[in-house]
Structures are given as C-alpha cells and as structure tokens.
Design an enzyme around this catalytic site. Structure first.
Site, PDB file in Angstrom:
ATOM      1  N   LYS A   5       0.839  -1.208   0.000  1.00 11.89           N
ATOM      2  CA  LYS A   5       0.000   0.000   0.000  1.00 11.89           C
ATOM      3  C   LYS A   5       0.871   1.254   0.000  1.00 11.89           C
ATOM      4  O   LYS A   5       0.638   2.192  -0.764  1.00 11.89           O
ATOM      5  CB  LYS A   5      -0.907   0.007   1.227  1.00 11.89           C
ATOM      6  CG  LYS A   5      -1.556   1.366   1.521  1.00 11.89           C
ATOM      7  CD  LYS A   5      -2.109   1.437   2.928  1.00 11.89           C
ATOM      8  CE  LYS A   5      -2.646   2.810   3.269  1.00 11.89           C
ATOM      9  NZ  LYS A   5      -1.590   3.757   3.670  1.00 11.89           N
ATOM     10  N   ASN A   6       1.886   1.286   0.873  1.00 16.14           N
ATOM     11  CA  ASN A   6       2.675   2.508   1.027  1.00 16.14           C
ATOM     12  C   ASN A   6       3.565   2.781  -0.182  1.00 16.14           C
ATOM     13  O   ASN A   6       4.049   3.904  -0.350  1.00 16.14           O
ATOM     14  CB  ASN A   6       3.498   2.466   2.321  1.00 16.14           C
ATOM     15  CG  ASN A   6       2.608   2.609   3.556  1.00 16.14           C
ATOM     16  OD1 ASN A   6       1.477   3.077   3.461  1.00 16.14           O
ATOM     17  ND2 ASN A   6       3.100   2.187   4.698  1.00 16.14           N
ATOM     18  N   ARG A  59      -4.311  10.541   2.887  1.00 14.56           N
ATOM     19  CA  ARG A  59      -3.178  11.371   3.244  1.00 14.56           C
ATOM     20  C   ARG A  59      -2.131  11.402   2.137  1.00 14.56           C
ATOM     21  O   ARG A  59      -1.512  12.428   1.862  1.00 14.56           O
ATOM     22  CB  ARG A  59      -2.568  10.804   4.531  1.00 14.56           C
ATOM     23  CG  ARG A  59      -1.466  11.678   5.011  1.00 14.56           C
ATOM     24  CD  ARG A  59      -1.110  11.524   6.442  1.00 14.56           C
ATOM     25  NE  ARG A  59      -0.016  12.439   6.715  1.00 14.56           N
ATOM     26  CZ  ARG A  59      -0.166  13.726   6.933  1.00 14.56           C
ATOM     27  NH1 ARG A  59      -1.339  14.262   6.936  1.00 14.56           N
ATOM     28  NH2 ARG A  59       0.884  14.489   7.146  1.00 14.56           N
ATOM     29  N   CYS A  90      -6.074   8.512   7.821  1.00 13.98           N
ATOM     30  CA  CYS A  90      -6.318   8.180   9.229  1.00 13.98           C
ATOM     31  C   CYS A  90      -5.890   9.347  10.115  1.00 13.98           C
ATOM     32  O   CYS A  90      -4.838   9.933   9.897  1.00 13.98           O
ATOM     33  CB  CYS A  90      -5.503   6.951   9.644  1.00 13.98           C
ATOM     34  SG  CYS A  90      -6.034   5.437   8.875  1.00 13.98           S
ATOM     35  N   ARG A 129       0.542  15.227  11.766  1.00  9.07           N
ATOM     36  CA  ARG A 129       1.573  14.666  10.893  1.00  9.07           C
ATOM     37  C   ARG A 129       1.905  15.764   9.886  1.00  9.07           C
ATOM     38  O   ARG A 129       1.404  15.781   8.775  1.00  9.07           O
ATOM     39  CB  ARG A 129       1.067  13.404  10.187  1.00  9.07           C
ATOM     40  CG  ARG A 129       0.729  12.295  11.156  1.00  9.07           C
ATOM     41  CD  ARG A 129       0.711  10.955  10.495  1.00  9.07           C
ATOM     42  NE  ARG A 129      -0.534  10.709   9.789  1.00  9.07           N
ATOM     43  CZ  ARG A 129      -0.760   9.630   9.058  1.00  9.07           C
ATOM     44  NH1 ARG A 129       0.167   8.721   8.911  1.00  9.07           N
ATOM     45  NH2 ARG A 129      -1.921   9.437   8.452  1.00  9.07           N
ATOM     46  N   PRO A 130       2.712  16.739  10.309  1.00  2.63           N
ATOM     47  CA  PRO A 130       2.899  17.932   9.497  1.00  2.63           C
ATOM     48  C   PRO A 130       3.627  17.638   8.199  1.00  2.63           C
ATOM     49  O   PRO A 130       4.379  16.668   8.095  1.00  2.63           O
ATOM     50  CB  PRO A 130       3.755  18.843  10.402  1.00  2.63           C
ATOM     51  CG  PRO A 130       4.428  17.908  11.356  1.00  2.63           C
ATOM     52  CD  PRO A 130       3.514  16.745  11.548  1.00  2.63           C
ATOM     53  N   ILE A 131       3.389  18.515   7.204  1.00  2.00           N
ATOM     54  CA  ILE A 131       4.092  18.351   5.931  1.00  2.00           C
ATOM     55  C   ILE A 131       5.139  19.464   5.772  1.00  2.00           C
ATOM     56  O   ILE A 131       5.506  19.831   4.670  1.00  2.00           O
ATOM     57  CB  ILE A 131       3.111  18.304   4.737  1.00  2.00           C
ATOM     58  CG1 ILE A 131       2.242  19.554   4.679  1.00  2.00           C
ATOM     59  CG2 ILE A 131       2.254  17.048   4.768  1.00  2.00           C
ATOM     60  CD1 ILE A 131       1.476  19.690   3.359  1.00  2.00           C
ATOM     61  N   ASP A 138       3.339   0.835  12.228  1.00  3.27           N
ATOM     62  CA  ASP A 138       2.121   0.246  11.663  1.00  3.27           C
ATOM     63  C   ASP A 138       1.834  -1.160  12.197  1.00  3.27           C
ATOM     64  O   ASP A 138       0.742  -1.679  11.986  1.00  3.27           O
ATOM     65  CB  ASP A 138       2.227   0.151  10.127  1.00  3.27           C
ATOM     66  CG  ASP A 138       2.076   1.502   9.456  1.00  3.27           C
ATOM     67  OD1 ASP A 138       2.325   2.519  10.130  1.00  3.27           O
ATOM     68  OD2 ASP A 138       1.717   1.548   8.274  1.00  3.27           O
ATOM     69  N   ARG A 185      -8.971   0.602   3.409  1.00  2.00           N
ATOM     70  CA  ARG A 185      -8.004   1.510   2.793  1.00  2.00           C
ATOM     71  C   ARG A 185      -6.651   0.814   2.603  1.00  2.00           C
ATOM     72  O   ARG A 185      -5.847   1.272   1.783  1.00  2.00           O
ATOM     73  CB  ARG A 185      -7.777   2.748   3.670  1.00  2.00           C
ATOM     74  CG  ARG A 185      -8.839   3.836   3.559  1.00  2.00           C
ATOM     75  CD  ARG A 185      -8.400   5.112   4.264  1.00  2.00           C
ATOM     76  NE  ARG A 185      -7.033   5.410   3.902  1.00  2.00           N
ATOM     77  CZ  ARG A 185      -6.028   5.512   4.768  1.00  2.00           C
ATOM     78  NH1 ARG A 185      -6.221   5.337   6.040  1.00  2.00           N
ATOM     79  NH2 ARG A 185      -4.816   5.780   4.348  1.00  2.00           N
TER      80      ARG A 185
END
Length: 426
Positions: free
Chosen positions: A22-23, A92, A116, A121-123, A304, A396
């Site tokens: 998935k990632n 996300r 989620c 979870r800053p960008i 995870d 997801r």
C-alpha cells in the site's frame, strides 16, 4: 453501513498470499504523472486508496485502467488542474501529487490531505524541500499552492527522516536542473521501490535506501513497466495472526529482509518461524512470553505493526510494553480491546498490556487502518461474536482481507446493518 462480523476461536491453517505494498502504491501511482508516455504498474492492491488515486489522475486528464492488480496510466493529456477538494481529502498520500505535479508542470494546487487521524503529521519537511528547489509555497483557503519558474537542484537536510517528505522531494527533483542531495533521508523499502520506478523511467537517482540520496535532474521521463514490492505491513499482520491462532500458516509473497525487526520480536515471544526465499512459515504457538517493543523508523520495528502486535501481547504471559516514538496517538485501539476484556492501559506514549487474557466478543470501532487490523485479530481470538464498525478504515489498506482469512479457516463476513442498530450498540 457495513460491518465485519467474526466468530472467534477457529484456528488458521494453510497459505495466505500478501498483496503489493500500500505505502508503495500510493507513491508509485502519482509518480506516473512525470512520464511522457504510458506507465504500467503491476501488483497494486485492490484497496480504496488505489481507486481514489485512479480518480484523481483522471481528474487531471489522465487515462487510467485498473484491473486484476494492474494499473495502466497514460499521463500524456494531463494538465495542472487544481485539486482543492473532493477525492484529494480522502487519503493522506494525496500529498505525493504535489511533488509529481511540481516536477512536471512547475505548479500545483492540492487540498490539505486526509487519511487516518493519528494526531499531527505535518508536511513542513515536504514544503521545506519544495522551497529549496525553488518553489513558492502558500496555504490559501485550506489548500497548498505551489508555483515555480523553474526547479533547481539543492542540498536538503530533513529534520526528521520522513518517508513522505523523502519521496515527495524525489518526485519534484528528478526533473529539476542540476543535482539534488537529500540528507537524513528515510530508508524504508518503499523509497527504494519508488526510486526503482523513476530510474526505469529515465531518472538518475543514487543512494535510495541509505540516508543520503543524490538525484541528477533529467529533461524528461518516459513510460515503463514496474511490479510493486510485497506489503511488509500486511505480511507482518498475517504473521501475528498466525502466531496468535494458527495451526501452521505459510505467509507467501514476502521479502523476509523487510520483516527482520518483526520476525526477531515474534521469536523473542516464543514463536517458531521458518524463513523461505519469498515466504514465512509460522508454527503453532501455545505459550507466548511478554516482550517490550519500541517503534522506530526503518529498519526498526514499524509503528504500523504495533497495534496488531499489542493484541498478541494480550495472549502472552506477563506484562508487555509498547512505546510508540512515531505516532503518540496510535493507541485508540486499547480502549476497544478493553471492551473485549483485555487488561491494558495507556501511559503517555506507551501501552502496558498484562496477559494472558481471555478475550470476549463485543461491538468495537476501527478508529484507523492498523487499529482495524488489530480488532480483526482480537475478533479471531475472542470467544463469541465480534462486530467491527467503521471498516472503511481497514479497506483503505488490506486487499481482499475477508477472502484471504476465510481461505485459511477464519469465520469472518461482511454485513450491512442499519444505523439504528449502530446507535443502540454505542
């Protein structure tokens, strides 16, 4: 609304095959925007995130077909259409559209991403990277606006080894002028997977998988064929399920090297594991020992996987402790497990789990993707029937989960229930 219903206690045996990562998929699909001809990606998991990204690429003018795990993307007619709302809010990883569109069009408008809720979870690291390459970045009405006259290679030091920022900067830098060096880059296998795709498209990338990545920009990238790596998180989830209630389970289509931290921790708990070239055989485990786990960036223990592992800990003898150094908000499943008779509590960024506990079926809610996977495992172990709500989180990230589990002996089904029943349950 759909729920999962699980009758616990059935032992699992046989072979379960892991889907593509998935990632990786959520970064590889946006990366195709950078090509000047068709890109084919095989092994993509049939998950809602993949369908959402397909729709986003189509919004930009791409032609996309997705069938039997293969996605064919023709990006030639794409345009830098603003995406402030809609599908972009659903996951996300839509932030990878920023790097890909900036790399190709030198501009993008992307709504702040969803996914989620795991706390902040800053960008900021992504933005810092884009600005170093020459882009002007502004936040207007809840959307990120990116504009650049041209992108020029730069030296970028990441304050935290962020997977998302590392990949996003790579996407923007592959067509920038000159050399980009990313220092303190994340090392996850998914980064190597994305770099492999980009290299096959004609990019010049060295050092993916190490803490320093060097990228020499090229004029253009062409189409290619690529097969995604197996999903190490899904593999770990099945390994933990097999350890909890298996009578001998083979987890197939894995890269054992990617799972070393998980394998080591399971062995410490007393689980016997045989490694094949592309598979893991998990023996039946009758006695499990408590362990302490601290999540870290790769190659450490993955954040995870701590939620499914915490369910296994409820079956171990003694007190186990999970400390999450990545996402402190990743303990919402503990309250749900307590409804099922788990002896567990949260202290700061740690969870303390006392075992062994006999879990009882209950009505529980999946608060995020991996919490959902943990509750599925809890339902498989528990006495009686467990009902899991908000299963869209689980879907997801896990492809064909019910079919895979039923094939190895689980009693799990998907059911539609009315909202009045849900209100009563809550």
């Amino acid at each position: 609304m759909d729920v999962y219903k699980i009758n616990g206690g059935n032992r699992l045996r046989g072979t379960v095959k892991v889907s593509g990562a998935k990632n990786s998929a959520v970064a590889l699909i946006p990366a195709s925007i950078l090509a000047n001809s068709s890109v084919t990606i095989g092994g993509i998991p049939e998950i809602s995130d993949a369908w959402t990204l397909k729709a986003l690429l189509e919004e930009l003018g791409g032609e996309v077909t997705f069938k039997d795990g293969q996605m064919i993307i023709d990006p030639t007619q794409m345009q830098a259409i603003p995406l402030p709302n809609g599908n972009v809010k659903k996951l996300r990883a839509s932030y990878y559209l920023m790097g890909a569109m900036l790399g190709r069009f030198k501009k993008a408008v992307i709504g702040l991403p969803g996914g989620c809720f795991l706390g902040p979870r800053p960008i900021d690291q992504h933005i810092k990277g884009f600005e170093a390459l020459g882009a002007k970045v502004t936040n207007e009405h809840g959307a990120i606006y990116l504009r650049a006259e041209e992108l020029v290679g730069a030296k970028i030091y990441l304050d935290v080894a962020s997977v998302g920022a590392t990949i996003n900067i790579m996407l923007a830098a592959v067509r920038a002028k000159g050399r980009t060096i990313i220092e303190n880059a994340a090392k996850e296998p998914e980064i190597i997977d994305v770099a492999t795709l980009l290299t096959n498209m004609g990019a010049n990338i060295k050092g993916a998988g190490t803490s320093v990545i060097r990228i020499d920009g090229v004029e253009e990238l062409h189409g290619t064929n690529h097969t995604i790596i197996p999903d190490r998180i899904e593999a770990a989830t099945f390994m933990i399920m097999a350890a909890a209630i298996g009578d001998g389970v083979t987890v197939d289509n894995v890269i054992p090297f990617h799972l070393e931290a998980v394998t080591a921790k399971l062995r410490e708990m007393g689980v016997k594991i045989e490694e094949g070239e592309e598979s893991m055989y998990i023996h039946r485990s009758d006695i499990l020992q408590a362990v302490d786990v601290k999540t870290l960036v790769y190659p450490g223990f993955p954040t995870d996987v701590q939620q499914p592992l915490s369910v296994l800990m409820t079956q171990a003898i003694g007190a186990s402790k999970v400390t999450d150094t990545i996402y402190s908000a990743r303990f919402k499943h503990i309250d749900e497990l307590r409804r099922m008779n788990a002896n567990a509590r949260v202290e700061g960024n740690s969870a303390i789990i006392q075992g062994p506990s006999k879990l009882h079926g209950s009505t529980v809610t999946a608060t995020d993707l991996r919490a959902g996977a943990a509750l599925v495992l809890a339902g498989l172990i528990a006495e009686g029937e467990t009902e899991i709500q908000d299963i869209h989180h689980i879907e997801r990230g896990y492809s064909s989960l019910i079919q895979k589990l039923c094939a190895i002996g689980a009693d799990i089904r998907r059911e539609s229930i009315t909202t009045s029943v849900i209100k009563r349950a809550k």
